[in-house]
Design an enzyme around this catalytic site. Sequence first.
Site, PDB file in Angstrom:
ATOM      1  N   GLU A 185      61.817 -54.895 -30.812  1.00 17.91           N
ATOM      2  CA  GLU A 185      60.935 -55.475 -29.765  1.00 17.91           C
ATOM      3  C   GLU A 185      60.644 -54.450 -28.665  1.00 17.91           C
ATOM      4  O   GLU A 185      60.526 -54.803 -27.482  1.00 17.91           O
ATOM      5  CB  GLU A 185      61.561 -56.763 -29.198  1.00 17.91           C
ATOM      6  N   GLU A 293      62.271 -61.481 -37.201  1.00 23.80           N
ATOM      7  CA  GLU A 293      62.789 -62.597 -36.395  1.00 23.80           C
ATOM      8  C   GLU A 293      61.663 -63.589 -36.187  1.00 23.80           C
ATOM      9  O   GLU A 293      60.530 -63.193 -35.892  1.00 23.80           O
ATOM     10  CB  GLU A 293      63.221 -62.134 -34.992  1.00 23.80           C
TER      11      GLU A 293
END
Length: 367
Positions: A185, A293
């Site tokens: 991320e 995810e």
Amino acid sequence: MRLIVTILILLNLMDPLMAKSVTVDANATRETKALYANLKKMASKGVMFGHQDDAVYGHTWKYDAGASDVKSVAGDYPAVFGWELGNLELGRVSSLDSVYFDSVRVRIKEVYKRGGINTISWHVNNPLGGNAWRCNTTEAVKSVLPGGTKQALFRQWLDRLATFLGSLKDDTGRAIPILFRPFHEHTGDWFWWGAKQCTPQEYVALWKYTVNYLIQTKKLHQLLFIYSPASSPDAASYFERYPGDDMVDILGIDIYQYGGEQASNRFVAEVQNALKYMTQAAKAKDKVAVLSETGIESLPIKNWWTEVIYKAVSESDIAYFLVWRNAPDKPGHFYAPYPGQLSADDFIRFKAMKDVYFESQLPLMYK
Ligand code: BMA
């Protein structure tokens, strides 16, 4: 004799080409190369289901041998198990999510023995102090790179990480392949390695340093590396901080659904869009894409499995998607159903779909 030797050498040279699995680590173990080739095969067959920390705790339990919220609902373990190593670098015995690393090791071995897949994330602490989310500095990444003030500290952290990864062995002492997903991320701005916290060059240097250290210095040959930005609208933003084809095995992305049922269509479109450019790139680069995810916290939508996430992923050739953890100490923080949960029946229907794979349905992934 000479002819035989020549043939053997030629076969050996051709092996990686035949397996179509050129890994970042040219000396990856045969099980690791096999896993990579099989992930690519699975991507075109269907989609595997994954869950973070599935076998160490669930909505209402912790450390029960053999337990799994997913298995209690659907009768089978996830195909992919996510694990977290944040705080390992500090020399602690348990993770930032309060799980003993010794328990993680035991479970990883069990998963491998049953033929399942293990992936590891690492919310590594900020080298300048504070946890991974302490992001009010643009100095942290710089500080761990060669010449930086925290280089020695970071090497110690990598040494501890490598010791743990190296301790993951099967009963015969062979290394267990791991899909390793560091510094994820990074296109967001909530971690010290984020887009507002370092330049693209610094991020790439951090990635390369880490990968080279684990492979070359620590001689770990059981790792496949997942690049895993936060949700990105297009390939240009997705690849902006890409460390290079020789540094990444798997193209991942983290995309969550926020905003309840009225956000479902938007979420499906967002995932489909990302998986489209990712799978196109994966094909061109002979790599594999995954949704590393995803999920919706508290699963407030009854048919989320068959009507939202399945719709979002089923058209694209990704190997798996992984939903986040069921925290026992945070009652609303769960992403997989437990018995009696609103979406449990739909999860069973999802599990029964012919192109969805749970652990016991996997072909041999390491051969
Ligand atoms: C977040 C939450 C936190 C957790 C972190 C790392 O999404 O689940 O509770 O500490 O991931 O696993």
